[in-house]
Enzyme design. Structure first.
Site, PDB file in Angstrom:
ATOM      1  N   ASP A  72     -15.251  16.716 -15.777  1.00 31.98           N
ATOM      2  CA  ASP A  72     -16.128  16.577 -16.948  1.00 31.98           C
ATOM      3  C   ASP A  72     -15.984  15.254 -17.654  1.00 31.98           C
ATOM      4  O   ASP A  72     -16.783  14.934 -18.545  1.00 31.98           O
ATOM      5  CB  ASP A  72     -15.835  17.717 -17.940  1.00 31.98           C
ATOM      6  CG  ASP A  72     -16.198  19.057 -17.341  1.00 31.98           C
ATOM      7  OD1 ASP A  72     -15.307  19.910 -17.196  1.00 31.98           O
ATOM      8  OD2 ASP A  72     -17.369  19.214 -16.969  1.00 31.98           O
ATOM      9  N   HIS A  80     -14.163  25.009 -20.542  1.00 32.74           N
ATOM     10  CA  HIS A  80     -14.681  25.106 -19.165  1.00 32.74           C
ATOM     11  C   HIS A  80     -15.889  24.181 -19.032  1.00 32.74           C
ATOM     12  O   HIS A  80     -15.749  22.975 -19.253  1.00 32.74           O
ATOM     13  CB  HIS A  80     -15.013  26.580 -18.873  1.00 32.74           C
ATOM     14  CG  HIS A  80     -15.326  26.918 -17.459  1.00 32.74           C
ATOM     15  ND1 HIS A  80     -15.095  26.081 -16.390  1.00 32.74           N
ATOM     16  CD2 HIS A  80     -15.845  28.045 -16.919  1.00 32.74           C
ATOM     17  CE1 HIS A  80     -15.459  26.694 -15.274  1.00 32.74           C
ATOM     18  NE2 HIS A  80     -15.948  27.875 -15.557  1.00 32.74           N
ATOM     19  N   HIS A 118      -6.231  20.390 -16.502  1.00 30.47           N
ATOM     20  CA  HIS A 118      -6.873  21.360 -15.614  1.00 30.47           C
ATOM     21  C   HIS A 118      -5.892  22.476 -15.337  1.00 30.47           C
ATOM     22  O   HIS A 118      -4.682  22.248 -15.259  1.00 30.47           O
ATOM     23  CB  HIS A 118      -7.274  20.680 -14.296  1.00 30.47           C
ATOM     24  CG  HIS A 118      -8.303  21.447 -13.549  1.00 30.47           C
ATOM     25  ND1 HIS A 118      -7.987  22.476 -12.696  1.00 30.47           N
ATOM     26  CD2 HIS A 118      -9.647  21.354 -13.555  1.00 30.47           C
ATOM     27  CE1 HIS A 118      -9.099  22.976 -12.189  1.00 30.47           C
ATOM     28  NE2 HIS A 118     -10.119  22.325 -12.687  1.00 30.47           N
TER      29      HIS A 118
END
Ligand code: SDX
Length: 391
Positions: A327, A229, A270
């Site tokens: 990210d 995460h 994802h």
């Protein structure tokens, strides 16, 4: 909701809740905050205005915007005894460990006077958390390097002030680059909210028991820390450093495809997006801008860009619908700004605090029941207790 979107019955049964805050279409790579595309907000808005939107459902008028910004500024300081919590940590404590502790500890300062059924109390808690997270984040960094804590400078913008508290020192005036402050603001904005992700769901579940918002946000910080995460941004830099050179990319891509190898390409994939994460596109553009402005020629960016090219052409990643996520590029920008990797997820937490609070407030201000997920039991049927001799 307003009925703009219809769901097939199968999806409805899997939904954890109803929410009007953020909409994601994972197949099309669409992300809307209260109906506004993330690309337009990133281009034309800023972080605090987006906070106002997420919390209130509409963009502010000029006066509403000024009032909101000023109220946040009134809450940037932390109780002086909060700084004593830091002294209990080792200097090498991970900043996320510190943030879990000190944010939860805010309950001891503000919980007694807070009645979560009171809309005004909830609003004050929201302002306190949004305003104090940058201060606490910068304090966790300063503590780790043995430097004195910086007081907030409320003459600065939210993001400029964060960089001031991170990199300033009490002996000299801060001189924060407007380009870096703008990039920092965009990073906070791109992380502001993302529907029912793991950490937001954690905040909602904790809040459903009636726990105070400071404790709920601490729970969200803990959930965000994991490398699957929010911890992925730190893991991306570790991965790029381990790859070390573009000549080794194929070796790591092969490992990521090997079912027997637990290695995954950090910053790819994802739970919801099966297309490009729209935030990643904005983040990539910001990375180019920041490195150009700073005149930084980071070899890790070259590795990241080549890795992205290879992965996007690789049939495994195409078949599995694995694209760069938010990210993948954020760490490149933060590294170029001189922020240590240990602070990357803390910065994600600062940006996401408004999303956590908006979802918590949406739930508490409506009718809600305590969350109680059920399970499929796969253990023994009932059996009798055996004495020791027969075990
Ligand atoms: C965030 O939920 C949110 O909204 C989160 C977030 C937010 O803003 O809150 O967007 C922020 O957490 C982004 C994700 C950051 N994490 C990473 O970058 C870590 C690397 N990514 C993976 O660990 C993974 O992609 C997850 C955890 C993000 C999703 O994992 P899933 O749900 O298992 O992914 P999937 O079901 O789409 O996987 C499909 C297949 C699987 O293989 P099979 O079981 O079908 O054989 O693809 C594989 C996965 O094993 N796979 C990968 C991979 N990600 C998935 N293979 C190699 N490298 C990867 N990165």
């Amino acid at each position: 909701g307003k009925g703009y979107f219809t769901y097939d019955p199968g999806f409805v049964s899997t939904a954890a809740c109803e929410s009007a805050i953020t909409y994601i279409d994972g197949g099309k790579g669409v992300l809307l905050h209260r109906g506004y595309p993330i690309e337009q907000l990133a281009e034309q808005s800023d972080y605090l205005e987006t906070c106002y939107l997420l919390l209130n459902g509409e963009l502010p008028t000029q006066q509403e915007r000024e009032d909101f910004v000023n109220t946040v500024k009134n809450h940037t300081m932390v109780h002086d005894q909060v700084s004593t919590f830091f002294k209990g940590f080792r200097r090498d404590a991970h900043p996320m460990a510190i943030m879990c502790g000190v944010v939860g500890a805010l309950s001891a300062f503000y919980h007694d006077s807070l009645e979560i059924s009171n809309e005004h109390h909830r609003r004050i808690a929201a302002f306190r958390l949004i305003a104090k997270m940058p201060t606490l984040a910068a304090m966790s960094y300063k503590y780790s390097i043995g430097m004195p804590f910086m007081y907030p400078d409320n003459s600065m913008s939210y993001s400029e002030n964060f960089l001031h508290m991170m990199f300033g020192n009490p002996c000299e005036p801060s001189n924060i680059s407007p380009v870096l402050a703008k990039a920092m603001d965009k990073i906070f904005l791109l992380h502001a909210d993302h529907e029912q992700n793991a950490s937001t769901s954690t905040v909602r579940l904790a809040g459903s028991s009636g726990a105070n918002p400071f404790a709920c946000i601490a729970a969200g910080i803990a959930a965000l820390w994991g490398p699957s995460h929010g911890g992925a941004n730190e893991a991306v830099l570790d991965m790029l450093n381990e790859i070390g050179d573009v000549s080794r990319i194929d070796e790591f891509v092969a490992r990521a495809k090997d079912k027997d190898d637990p290695f995954r390409l950090m910053g790819f994939g994802h739970r919801v997006y099966k297309n490009f994460d729209p935030r990643a596109k904005v983040m990539k553009q910001t990375a180019d801008e920041v490195l150009k402005e700073l005149g930084v020629n980071d070899p890790l960016l070259a590795i990241a860009k080549r890795l992205e090219e290879i992965a996007l052409e690789d049939e495994y990643f195409i078949e599995k619908k694995l694209y760069p996520n938010v990210d993948f590029y954020s760490g490149i920008i933060l590294k170029a700004m001189g922020i240590p990797t240990s602070m990357f997820t803390v910065i994600f937490a600062v940006g996401r605090t408004v999303g956590w609070i908006a979802h918590w407030n949406e739930m508490i201000s409506g009718s809600y029941r305590i969350g109680r997920p059920r399970q499929l039991y796969t253990g023994y049927a009932q059996r009798d207790y055996p004495d020791m001799a027969s075990r």
